[in-house]
Design a protein around this motif. Structure first.
Motif, PDB file in Angstrom:
ATOM      1  N   PRO A  91      24.059 -12.607  97.295  1.00 49.07           N
ATOM      2  CA  PRO A  91      24.565 -12.585  95.921  1.00 49.07           C
ATOM      3  C   PRO A  91      25.951 -13.208  95.804  1.00 49.07           C
ATOM      4  O   PRO A  91      26.660 -13.373  96.799  1.00 49.07           O
ATOM      5  N   GLN A  92      26.324 -13.546  94.563  1.00 46.75           N
ATOM      6  CA  GLN A  92      27.647 -14.124  94.354  1.00 46.75           C
ATOM      7  C   GLN A  92      28.721 -13.121  94.749  1.00 46.75           C
ATOM      8  O   GLN A  92      28.531 -11.907  94.732  1.00 46.75           O
ATOM      9  N   SER A  93      29.871 -13.663  95.132  1.00 47.98           N
ATOM     10  CA  SER A  93      30.976 -12.883  95.666  1.00 47.98           C
ATOM     11  C   SER A  93      31.943 -12.468  94.563  1.00 47.98           C
ATOM     12  O   SER A  93      32.071 -13.160  93.550  1.00 47.98           O
ATOM     13  N   PRO A  94      32.648 -11.365  94.748  1.00 45.40           N
ATOM     14  CA  PRO A  94      33.699 -11.006  93.785  1.00 45.40           C
ATOM     15  C   PRO A  94      34.931 -11.892  93.909  1.00 45.40           C
ATOM     16  O   PRO A  94      35.844 -11.799  93.099  1.00 45.40           O
ATOM     17  N   ARG A  95      34.975 -12.762  94.915  1.00 44.10           N
ATOM     18  CA  ARG A  95      36.119 -13.645  95.136  1.00 44.10           C
ATOM     19  C   ARG A  95      35.700 -15.104  94.990  1.00 44.10           C
ATOM     20  O   ARG A  95      34.508 -15.425  94.908  1.00 44.10           O
TER      21      ARG A  95
ATOM     22  N   ASN B 188      22.173 -43.446  93.426  1.00 41.93           N
ATOM     23  CA  ASN B 188      22.135 -43.592  91.971  1.00 41.93           C
ATOM     24  C   ASN B 188      21.107 -42.609  91.423  1.00 41.93           C
ATOM     25  O   ASN B 188      20.499 -41.846  92.185  1.00 41.93           O
ATOM     26  N   ALA B 189      20.901 -42.630  90.122  1.00 41.25           N
ATOM     27  CA  ALA B 189      19.962 -41.678  89.505  1.00 41.25           C
ATOM     28  C   ALA B 189      18.546 -41.867  90.021  1.00 41.25           C
ATOM     29  O   ALA B 189      17.778 -40.905  90.122  1.00 41.25           O
ATOM     30  N   GLY B 190      18.175 -43.093  90.372  1.00 39.37           N
ATOM     31  CA  GLY B 190      16.839 -43.344  90.896  1.00 39.37           C
ATOM     32  C   GLY B 190      16.633 -42.756  92.272  1.00 39.37           C
ATOM     33  O   GLY B 190      15.607 -42.108  92.540  1.00 39.37           O
ATOM     34  N   SER B 191      17.601 -42.941  93.173  1.00 35.56           N
ATOM     35  CA  SER B 191      17.455 -42.412  94.533  1.00 35.56           C
ATOM     36  C   SER B 191      17.610 -40.899  94.582  1.00 35.56           C
ATOM     37  O   SER B 191      17.041 -40.233  95.451  1.00 35.56           O
ATOM     38  N   LEU B 192      18.370 -40.333  93.631  1.00 35.56           N
ATOM     39  CA  LEU B 192      18.542 -38.883  93.603  1.00 35.56           C
ATOM     40  C   LEU B 192      17.348 -38.171  92.971  1.00 35.56           C
ATOM     41  O   LEU B 192      17.100 -36.995  93.257  1.00 35.56           O
ATOM     42  N   GLY B 193      16.592 -38.866  92.123  1.00 29.94           N
ATOM     43  CA  GLY B 193      15.519 -38.238  91.359  1.00 29.94           C
ATOM     44  C   GLY B 193      14.481 -37.491  92.167  1.00 29.94           C
ATOM     45  O   GLY B 193      14.088 -36.367  91.796  1.00 29.94           O
ATOM     46  N   PRO B 194      13.987 -38.035  93.302  1.00 30.76           N
ATOM     47  CA  PRO B 194      12.948 -37.325  94.058  1.00 30.76           C
ATOM     48  C   PRO B 194      13.451 -36.116  94.844  1.00 30.76           C
ATOM     49  O   PRO B 194      12.652 -35.409  95.463  1.00 30.76           O
ATOM     50  N   LEU B 195      14.756 -35.878  94.850  1.00 31.49           N
ATOM     51  CA  LEU B 195      15.341 -34.785  95.625  1.00 31.49           C
ATOM     52  C   LEU B 195      15.786 -33.694  94.657  1.00 31.49           C
ATOM     53  O   LEU B 195      16.701 -33.896  93.853  1.00 31.49           O
ATOM     54  N   THR B 196      15.134 -32.536  94.700  1.00 32.33           N
ATOM     55  CA  THR B 196      15.394 -31.481  93.719  1.00 32.33           C
ATOM     56  C   THR B 196      15.800 -30.186  94.412  1.00 32.33           C
ATOM     57  O   THR B 196      15.465 -29.947  95.581  1.00 32.33           O
ATOM     58  N   VAL B 197      16.515 -29.349  93.669  1.00 30.98           N
ATOM     59  CA  VAL B 197      17.117 -28.139  94.236  1.00 30.98           C
ATOM     60  C   VAL B 197      16.987 -26.992  93.241  1.00 30.98           C
ATOM     61  O   VAL B 197      17.130 -27.189  92.025  1.00 30.98           O
ATOM     62  N   SER B 198      16.726 -25.789  93.754  1.00 38.97           N
ATOM     63  CA  SER B 198      16.743 -24.588  92.919  1.00 38.97           C
ATOM     64  C   SER B 198      17.395 -23.449  93.702  1.00 38.97           C
ATOM     65  O   SER B 198      17.388 -23.442  94.941  1.00 38.97           O
ATOM     66  N   ALA B 199      17.971 -22.511  92.961  1.00 35.76           N
ATOM     67  CA  ALA B 199      18.587 -21.322  93.567  1.00 35.76           C
ATOM     68  C   ALA B 199      18.549 -20.200  92.547  1.00 35.76           C
ATOM     69  O   ALA B 199      18.737 -20.444  91.345  1.00 35.76           O
ATOM     70  N   PRO B 200      18.296 -18.962  92.980  1.00 36.87           N
ATOM     71  CA  PRO B 200      18.244 -17.847  92.027  1.00 36.87           C
ATOM     72  C   PRO B 200      19.567 -17.676  91.291  1.00 36.87           C
ATOM     73  O   PRO B 200      20.635 -17.734  91.907  1.00 36.87           O
ATOM     74  N   GLU B 201      19.496 -17.494  89.998  1.00 39.20           N
ATOM     75  CA  GLU B 201      20.710 -17.268  89.228  1.00 39.20           C
ATOM     76  C   GLU B 201      21.399 -15.999  89.701  1.00 39.20           C
ATOM     77  O   GLU B 201      20.762 -14.965  89.902  1.00 39.20           O
ATOM     78  N   GLY B 202      22.689 -16.083  89.916  1.00 36.65           N
ATOM     79  CA  GLY B 202      23.449 -14.930  90.379  1.00 36.65           C
ATOM     80  C   GLY B 202      23.637 -14.867  91.871  1.00 36.65           C
ATOM     81  O   GLY B 202      24.385 -14.014  92.367  1.00 36.65           O
ATOM     82  N   CYS B 203      22.986 -15.758  92.624  1.00 35.95           N
ATOM     83  CA  CYS B 203      23.271 -15.818  94.059  1.00 35.95           C
ATOM     84  C   CYS B 203      24.543 -16.638  94.250  1.00 35.95           C
ATOM     85  O   CYS B 203      25.041 -17.293  93.318  1.00 35.95           O
ATOM     86  N   ILE B 204      25.092 -16.654  95.447  1.00 36.90           N
ATOM     87  CA  ILE B 204      26.378 -17.304  95.684  1.00 36.90           C
ATOM     88  C   ILE B 204      26.298 -18.813  95.498  1.00 36.90           C
ATOM     89  O   ILE B 204      27.316 -19.481  95.309  1.00 36.90           O
TER      90      ILE B 204
END
Length: 539
Positions: free
Chosen positions: A270-274, A302-318
């Motif tokens: 989870p996210q930190s208090p600091r 560029n936007a084309g080379s970055l497009g196939p690389l995606t990321v997700s993370a639970p809201e509220g984690c660090i």
């Protein structure tokens, strides 16, 4: 434009990269903050009118470039293209829609050719002080960390917003440097606009539409070609780092499929208090950079080379901290993410992935009374430094090198000219690289004290003290880092602390992990390590 040949388009693409590199060099040459002009902590790029990044400068850091790539879309949401006029400049330092913390200003400038909007130039640089408690991890919310600038106009039709500039000057300990850096950012974009206008006239272009399509399509297909050559599947990895006052788990699963690679950070703490939390923009920036290093290192960013690389993370984690979480030292965690991703990719392509390294910057964030008045309120400086990178499958790790951030180390002469500090020692740290068939890179030893008999503050934001970089396949771990005083007191890895007059700060930066059993290291490599002092005879 439709009649342009692939060769002509490729020439224009290369020219566009040269344009943004000159844009970045302008920022490098004119910046007031030493972390920018000496170390390259910046980014610069050109975007089409839809907010898609077409080219980025080689000079710059992944955390700035890849997060800036998304921030331009937020500018367009607030300032639609039809409302833009020549001479407008837009600014923000929103951590969640910019580059991750308040100390980075993002400026975006529309570029017009013969009265038509043809592109947007954007740039980012780190400003050393923007008020609050200072550039450290001790805040308990983002409001304590300094001045917050929403999406505003810095200039309208060439007229600077003097009210905004007065607000900026009034909320920093370094008003001269901070205002100078704002002008530097604005000049950087202006040069980009001038060079693009000249390029378009030279090639007879009325818009960048066809060139943008060529760049983005070719880049996307180049990345997908590399991805499709990888094994398909899902692999998991986790890593523990020091955190602020308790260890933090960073966990990911990496899924490779024909249409790209997805990284999910479910399982992360989870996210930190600091202030070591990471906004999603910065998490995405360093994650896709790590992926790109392994999968598509030869494809322009560029936007084309970055497009196939995606990321997700639970809201509220660090790694997806929610406002108003403190985020000033987001680099301490965020720059660890390539190592976390590499742990998963190693299971799929073991010969292309390094061992863990120091990763997070070991900057000496120092602050105190200046030797003489220069228009600022004392001194505040980030003396950039780092430890060793992880060993590579066929080569040793790099010593005292900032990977993945890419910033250069601050020259001692510059730090001593700007601050009342003396560096008594700065040298490679023998035996700090993890042993192995290929050895981890070395950290360094830094020893510094005040030359005016005054105390100074250390705004510590270090990691790899309790959890050093791990070796793989039988390779040794890198040595842990440490922070102490010459008088014998051990300092904390994070938080504000004072170095008293007459004492010295001693910093040992960590080493990178090794790969493979040390017994398999060639004898000539061992002899060279001994001769160069990288390892001792005892080790």
């Amino acid at each position: 434009m439709s009649d342009l040949s692939p060769i002509e388009l490729q020439i224009m693409w290369s020219r566009l990269i040269a344009v943004v590199e000159e844009q970045a060099q302008t920022l490098l040459r004119t910046a007031f903050s030493p972390i920018v002009r000496e170390c390259g902590d910046l980014s610069a790029g050109v975007f089409d009118v839809e907010g898609r990044m077409l080219a980025q400068a080689v000079t710059g850091t992944p955390g700035h470039v890849n997060s800036m790539a998304e921030s331009v879309r937020h500018f367009l949401d607030r300032f639609p293209p039809e409302t833009m006029e020549a001479g407008d400049i837009y600014i923000t330092n929103d951590p969640w829609m910019g580059t991750g913390h308040l100390n980075d200003f993002v400026l975006t400038t529309p570029c017009f050719l013969d009265g038509r909007l043809v592109a947007l130039f954007s740039c980012t640089s780190h400003l050393m002080d923007i008020g609050g408690i200072g550039f450290g991890p001790d805040a308990t919310d983002v409001f304590m960390e300094g001045l917050s600038i929403p999406f505003l106009k810095l200039a309208s039709k060439g007229e600077l917003n003097e009210t905004l500039l007065a607000m900026i000057r009034a909320n920093t300990r370094l008003p001269v440097d901070t205002e100078g850096d704002v002008y530097s950012l604005a000049a950087c974009n202006d040069v980009g606009c001038l060079r693009l206008q000249a390029m378009m006239r030279e090639f007879g272009l009325e818009s960048l539409d066809a060139l943008a399509t060529h760049i983005l399509d070719r880049s996307r297909e180049a990345v997908l070609e590399e991805v499709r050559a990888l094994p398909k599947g899902t692999w998991a990895s986790s890593m523990t780092v020091d955190g602020y006052d308790a260890p933090v788990t960073l966990a990911c699963t990496v899924t490779v499929h024909d249409e790209g690679i997805h990284v999910d950070f479910d399982g992360t703490g989870p996210q930190s208090p600091r202030g070591i939390n990471v906004p999603m923009s910065y998490t995405t920036a360093y994650t896709v950079f790590g992926l790109g290093c392994v999968v598509a290192s030869r494809v322009p960013n560029n936007a084309g080379s970055l497009g196939p690389l995606t990321v997700s993370a639970p809201e509220g984690c660090i790694l997806n901290a929610v406002k108003p979480a403190p985020v000033a030292s987001r680099h301490v965690i965020g720059q660890m993410l390539p190592d976390v991703v590499f742990g998963a990719l190693r299971q799929a392509v073991p010969t292309r992935v390094p061992a863990e390294g120091t990763s997070c910057l070991w900057n000496l964030n120092v602050r105190g009374v200046a030797a003489e008045s220069d228009g600022n309120y004392g001194f505040s400086m980030a003396v950039t430094s780092n430890g060793g990178t992880g060993a590579r499958p066929s080569r040793d790790g790099l010593s005292a090198t900032a990977y993945p951030s890419g910033v250069k180390g601050t020259p001692v002469e510059i730090a001593e000219a700007i601050t009342p500090l003396v560096f008594r020692r700065k040298e490679l740290r023998a035996d700090s690289g993890g042993a192995g068939r290929t050895r981890g890179g070395l950290g360094q030893v830094i020893e510094v004290e005040s030359r005016i008999g005054k105390p100074f503050e250390l705004l510590a934001a270090f990691d790899r003290i309790d959890h050093p970089a791990r070796g793989v396949d039988g390779g040794g771990d890198g040595e842990a880092g440490s922070v102490a005083l010459a008088s014998g007191r051990t300092l904390k890895g994070k938080g504000f602390q004072t170095v008293p007059p007459g004492d010295r700060l001693i910093v040992n930066t960590p080493g990178g992990g090794g790969i493979g059993p040390a017994a398999e290291r060639p004898a000539e490599a061992v002899a060279r390590d001994l001769a160069e002092g990288y390892v001792t005879a005892k080790r």
